[in-house]
Design a protein around this motif. Sequence first.
Motif, PDB file in Angstrom:
ATOM      1  N   SER A  30       0.843  -1.197   0.000  1.00 46.58           N
ATOM      2  CA  SER A  30       0.000   0.000   0.000  1.00 46.58           C
ATOM      3  C   SER A  30       0.873   1.239   0.000  1.00 46.58           C
ATOM      4  O   SER A  30       1.941   1.257   0.622  1.00 46.58           O
ATOM      5  N   GLY A  31       0.403   2.270  -0.689  1.00 43.94           N
ATOM      6  CA  GLY A  31       1.127   3.530  -0.703  1.00 43.94           C
ATOM      7  C   GLY A  31       0.591   4.457  -1.781  1.00 43.94           C
ATOM      8  O   GLY A  31      -0.366   4.138  -2.485  1.00 43.94           O
ATOM      9  N   TYR A  32       1.238   5.593  -1.878  1.00 46.90           N
ATOM     10  CA  TYR A  32       0.864   6.591  -2.878  1.00 46.90           C
ATOM     11  C   TYR A  32       1.666   6.355  -4.145  1.00 46.90           C
ATOM     12  O   TYR A  32       2.881   6.190  -4.090  1.00 46.90           O
ATOM     13  N   LEU A  33       0.972   6.337  -5.267  1.00 47.63           N
ATOM     14  CA  LEU A  33       1.632   6.096  -6.549  1.00 47.63           C
ATOM     15  C   LEU A  33       2.434   7.328  -6.941  1.00 47.63           C
ATOM     16  O   LEU A  33       1.879   8.414  -7.124  1.00 47.63           O
ATOM     17  N   ASN A  34       3.738   7.168  -7.052  1.00 45.18           N
ATOM     18  CA  ASN A  34       4.616   8.264  -7.442  1.00 45.18           C
ATOM     19  C   ASN A  34       4.628   8.427  -8.957  1.00 45.18           C
ATOM     20  O   ASN A  34       4.473   9.528  -9.460  1.00 45.18           O
ATOM     21  N   TYR A  35       4.822   7.329  -9.678  1.00 44.15           N
ATOM     22  CA  TYR A  35       4.778   7.396 -11.135  1.00 44.15           C
ATOM     23  C   TYR A  35       4.447   6.045 -11.740  1.00 44.15           C
ATOM     24  O   TYR A  35       4.633   5.006 -11.111  1.00 44.15           O
ATOM     25  N   ALA A  36       3.963   6.080 -12.963  1.00 44.67           N
ATOM     26  CA  ALA A  36       3.731   4.895 -13.785  1.00 44.67           C
ATOM     27  C   ALA A  36       4.183   5.254 -15.197  1.00 44.67           C
ATOM     28  O   ALA A  36       3.691   6.221 -15.780  1.00 44.67           O
ATOM     29  N   ILE A  37       5.162   4.517 -15.710  1.00 46.73           N
ATOM     30  CA  ILE A  37       5.741   4.846 -17.012  1.00 46.73           C
ATOM     31  C   ILE A  37       5.848   3.605 -17.894  1.00 46.73           C
ATOM     32  O   ILE A  37       5.881   2.483 -17.398  1.00 46.73           O
ATOM     33  N   ASN A  38       5.916   3.839 -19.187  1.00 48.35           N
ATOM     34  CA  ASN A  38       6.139   2.808 -20.190  1.00 48.35           C
ATOM     35  C   ASN A  38       7.495   3.097 -20.802  1.00 48.35           C
ATOM     36  O   ASN A  38       7.674   4.129 -21.442  1.00 48.35           O
ATOM     37  N   LYS A  39       8.472   2.204 -20.581  1.00 46.82           N
ATOM     38  CA  LYS A  39       9.807   2.506 -21.080  1.00 46.82           C
ATOM     39  C   LYS A  39      10.521   1.252 -21.550  1.00 46.82           C
ATOM     40  O   LYS A  39      10.110   0.139 -21.234  1.00 46.82           O
ATOM     41  N   GLY A  40      11.599   1.458 -22.298  1.00 42.15           N
ATOM     42  CA  GLY A  40      12.431   0.364 -22.772  1.00 42.15           C
ATOM     43  C   GLY A  40      12.909   0.607 -24.187  1.00 42.15           C
ATOM     44  O   GLY A  40      12.269   1.316 -24.960  1.00 42.15           O
ATOM     45  N   TYR A  41      14.052   0.026 -24.529  1.00 40.16           N
ATOM     46  CA  TYR A  41      14.606   0.172 -25.872  1.00 40.16           C
ATOM     47  C   TYR A  41      14.013  -0.854 -26.830  1.00 40.16           C
ATOM     48  O   TYR A  41      13.495  -0.508 -27.876  1.00 40.16           O
ATOM     49  N   VAL A  42      14.077  -2.114 -26.472  1.00 39.61           N
ATOM     50  CA  VAL A  42      13.553  -3.175 -27.323  1.00 39.61           C
ATOM     51  C   VAL A  42      12.198  -3.636 -26.818  1.00 39.61           C
ATOM     52  O   VAL A  42      11.226  -3.687 -27.561  1.00 39.61           O
ATOM     53  N   PHE A  43      12.136  -3.970 -25.531  1.00 44.47           N
ATOM     54  CA  PHE A  43      10.891  -4.406 -24.907  1.00 44.47           C
ATOM     55  C   PHE A  43      10.325  -3.248 -24.100  1.00 44.47           C
ATOM     56  O   PHE A  43      10.927  -2.824 -23.116  1.00 44.47           O
ATOM     57  N   LYS A  44       9.196  -2.706 -24.513  1.00 42.89           N
ATOM     58  CA  LYS A  44       8.527  -1.636 -23.771  1.00 42.89           C
ATOM     59  C   LYS A  44       7.795  -2.273 -22.593  1.00 42.89           C
ATOM     60  O   LYS A  44       6.883  -3.079 -22.792  1.00 42.89           O
TER      61      LYS A  44
END
Length: 121
Positions: free
Chosen positions: A34-48
Amino acid sequence: MKKSWGITIAVVAVILAALVWYKYFFVFGEGVKSGYLNYAINKGYVFKTYEGKLIQEGFGRGKTGSITSYEFEFSVSDPEVFKQLETNSGKMFDLHYKEYNGTLPWRGNTKFVVDKIVSMK
């Protein structure tokens, strides 16, 4: 002689397959954070991959002896779960996760993989 080589190769292949399964596919632990969501990102060079960070309440001891907050970095397996996280950054979440012994490039950057949202406030 050929038969013993075949048996040896088969045994080695089975042992290697078991080790790979244990390292990358065996679920070592499951739980809820449980906690506060700081960030949610989609990242990666080959596999996103989908990544996120949860800031938990309370304070812990940092690496250099300083006081820091508890952080839970995780990967997300389901695009629908990620979409809900992405649109609700900063809110309080209870996230169900699975812990693996190793990471796979297409599964994410962490050993912790969130598979569902238990609650959101």
